[in-house]
Design a protein around this motif. Structure first.
Motif, PDB file in Angstrom:
ATOM      1  N   LEU A 123      50.665  76.367 -39.490  1.00 56.87           N
ATOM      2  CA  LEU A 123      51.549  77.574 -39.476  1.00 56.87           C
ATOM      3  C   LEU A 123      50.864  78.680 -39.385  1.00 56.87           C
ATOM      4  O   LEU A 123      51.184  79.715 -38.569  1.00 56.87           O
ATOM      5  CB  LEU A 123      52.338  77.619 -40.636  1.00 56.87           C
ATOM      6  CG  LEU A 123      53.421  78.467 -40.795  1.00 56.87           C
ATOM      7  CD1 LEU A 123      53.001  79.879 -41.476  1.00 56.87           C
ATOM      8  CD2 LEU A 123      54.326  78.727 -39.855  1.00 56.87           C
ATOM      9  N   PHE A 183      59.635  80.204 -40.285  1.00 53.18           N
ATOM     10  CA  PHE A 183      59.046  79.741 -41.679  1.00 53.18           C
ATOM     11  C   PHE A 183      59.894  79.495 -42.794  1.00 53.18           C
ATOM     12  O   PHE A 183      59.768  78.368 -43.213  1.00 53.18           O
ATOM     13  CB  PHE A 183      57.800  80.732 -41.738  1.00 53.18           C
ATOM     14  CG  PHE A 183      56.966  80.370 -42.958  1.00 53.18           C
ATOM     15  CD1 PHE A 183      56.496  78.936 -43.241  1.00 53.18           C
ATOM     16  CD2 PHE A 183      56.085  81.346 -43.654  1.00 53.18           C
ATOM     17  CE1 PHE A 183      55.854  78.467 -44.310  1.00 53.18           C
ATOM     18  CE2 PHE A 183      55.289  81.027 -44.737  1.00 53.18           C
ATOM     19  CZ  PHE A 183      54.915  79.614 -44.881  1.00 53.18           C
ATOM     20  N   ASN A 187      60.056  75.454 -43.536  1.00 52.58           N
ATOM     21  CA  ASN A 187      59.193  74.926 -44.869  1.00 52.58           C
ATOM     22  C   ASN A 187      60.074  74.199 -45.655  1.00 52.58           C
ATOM     23  O   ASN A 187      59.685  73.158 -46.269  1.00 52.58           O
ATOM     24  CB  ASN A 187      58.609  76.157 -45.366  1.00 52.58           C
ATOM     25  CG  ASN A 187      57.319  76.083 -46.092  1.00 52.58           C
ATOM     26  OD1 ASN A 187      56.728  75.094 -45.587  1.00 52.58           O
ATOM     27  ND2 ASN A 187      57.131  76.838 -46.987  1.00 52.58           N
ATOM     28  N   LEU A 264      53.636  72.446 -41.302  1.00 47.63           N
ATOM     29  CA  LEU A 264      54.068  73.619 -42.132  1.00 47.63           C
ATOM     30  C   LEU A 264      53.350  73.352 -43.385  1.00 47.63           C
ATOM     31  O   LEU A 264      52.717  72.235 -43.794  1.00 47.63           O
ATOM     32  CB  LEU A 264      55.600  73.468 -42.524  1.00 47.63           C
ATOM     33  CG  LEU A 264      56.472  74.187 -41.614  1.00 47.63           C
ATOM     34  CD1 LEU A 264      56.397  75.839 -41.614  1.00 47.63           C
ATOM     35  CD2 LEU A 264      56.331  73.691 -40.117  1.00 47.63           C
TER      36      LEU A 264
END
Length: 460
Positions: A123, A183, A187, A264
């Motif tokens: 990430l 994100f 995630n 992630l």
């Protein structure tokens, strides 16, 4: 570095991260307070209100801190090991992570087995690429890219035209857009248990050794190569090819564009096919997401992602008519099959009952049904072991055909004979056309690389 030296470096990790972030006192104190409370929870995955509220609070503070830390990295260019552990793994505290895990992460972070050059990113590496302008921020949940999002903000008068222009050129703003949209959402999804999710690295989430669950570029390449060896056209898409110097104008060919894979910072169990193309350009890589430490069957996860990609790419190409049978396609034919399976004379009563049960498991979601069938197609049907009904097999044989090697292997089974013959009839027309064109090109200066690659695809 010796283990004892690493342990010394890891002491007071949280204070080092907060000092590096150079954030305001309010955020610093709130994060530290929430983290201490989280550490004290005996059941960190508890569903009671107090635990749920605390996880929610800590999650929000974590992402604010993440933005601050990344911003400091951009300004200073300095990246101490503990700080990179925070950015790569969500690591914040040696006690919460467990010292053994923390030492492993410390050793791992300097030699991450990713490979951005071949499309496998952590990430943090992905955000660096976005900041550098090498990659565009992902579309948000409203399917808007960064430019469209700013245009909408201007339309709603939340920003001025001058602010829009400045934000378009602000690379850190692009990164923050990626953090707040892709994100934060992905995630949680890749973790696999959204109701108990918290982004800080904690030993209670480590269900198997980190070394065995670590996803590497080598593992990703191996599973994608296996999928492509079965469904050879999975990452190919239509491209308009022109070469006026050779008398070629507007020839529709297929080119392969392998997806970007983003890992992630969590220990998780799910994958996500976040988008099938970048922005609106159809010749750009898709984006597949997976946990850095994946505790489930990685091959099955990527087969599901490939199925998702197949479905969404077809919808993208077909547009508003993706489920209109008057324009035959993977999605339109599969939707027609599911909608009218009860009337289908090619299906037995037992098969119809199984389809009904499958619909229940998928909660009437056609895409989920397709993905489950697609995994069976890759895992079992490709070995000559039937798992699908006749109608689904026919659809997949045409739109997700096996490679020539697999077709030749399974063709001995009578169940596969008709679907393969149908595909061959449809396919042979294009093979004949491009073969003749290539022969013509050979006599007038050689075959263009793009055309030779397309013929190779057709012969796969």
């Amino acid at each position: 570095m010796e283990i004892q030296e690493i342990k010394e470096e890891l002491k007071d990790s949280l204070q080092k991260i907060l000092a590096y972030a150079d954030c305001d006192k309010k955020l610093e104190e709130a994060f530290a307070k929430s983290l201490i409370s989280y550490k004290r929870l005996s059941q960190k995955s508890s569903s009671d209100d107090a635990a749920r509220i605390l996880r929610h609070e800590l999650t929000g503070l974590f992402y604010k801190l993440y933005e601050k830390v990344f911003g400091t990295f951009v300004k200073t260019g300095k990246l101490p090991v503990v700080i990179r552990m925070f950015l790569e793994f969500g690591y914040v505290d040696e006690e919460l992570a467990g010292m053994e895990n923390a030492v492993y992460l410390y050793q791992l972070v300097e030699q991450l087995p990713t490979n951005p050059g071949e499309g496998v990113y952590s990430l943090f590496q992905w955000l660096v690429a976005v900041y550098a302008g090498k990659k565009e921020p992902s579309r948000n949940e409203l399917d808007m890219d960064y430019r469209e999002y700013l245009r909408e903000e201007k339309r709603m008068r939340r920003i001025s035209p001058e602010e829009e222009e400045a934000l378009l050129k602000n690379n850190l703003s692009r990164v923050n857009f990626e953090i707040r949209n892709m994100f934060i959402s992905v995630n949680k999804i890749t973790f696999g248990q959204p109701t108990t999710f918290c982004p800080v690295f904690s030993k209670h989430t480590v269900l198997k050794s980190l070394s065995s669950s670590l996803v590497t570029a080598e593992k990703v390449k191996a599973v994608l190569d296996k999928i492509r060896s079965i469904d050879f056209g999975v990452f190919y898409r239509d491209t308009l090819y022109s070469n006026p110097d050779r008398g070629l104008n507007g020839l529709m060919i297929k080119t392969e564009v392998l997806p970007d894979v983003i890992l992630l910072p969590n220990v998780g169990s799910r994958g996500v096919m976040w988008q099938e193309i970048e922005g609106r350009k159809r010749d750009t890589p898709g984006r597949l997401m997976c946990s850095m430490f994946h505790v489930e069957d990685l091959e099955k996860t990527f087969m599901e992602l490939a199925g998702d990609f197949r479905w969404e790419m077809c919808k993208r190409i077909q547009g508003g008519r993706w489920n209109d049978l008057s324009e035959p396609s993977l999605t339109s034919e599969y939707c027609d099959y599911v909608q009218f399976f009860k009337r289908n004379r090619d299906l037995s009563s037992d098969t119809k009952e199984k389809i009904k049960m499958q619909m229940g498991r998928a909660r009437n979601n056609y895409r989920q049904m397709f993905v489950s069938d697609y995994v069976l197609w890759l895992r079992y049907e490709s070995t000559g072991s039937p798992r699908l009904n006749k109608v689904v097999r026919q659809i997949l044989a045409v739109y997700c055909p096996f490679s020539a090697a697999v077709r030749n292997k399974v063709a001995v089974n009578p169940l596969f004979k008709e679907p393969i013959e149908k595909y061959t009839i449809i396919h042979s027309k294009e093979v004949h056309k491009i073969t003749l064109l290539c022969k013509k090109m050979e006599t007038t200066g050689g075959v263009p690389t793009e055309l030779a690659e397309y013929l190779r695809y057709l012969e796969s």
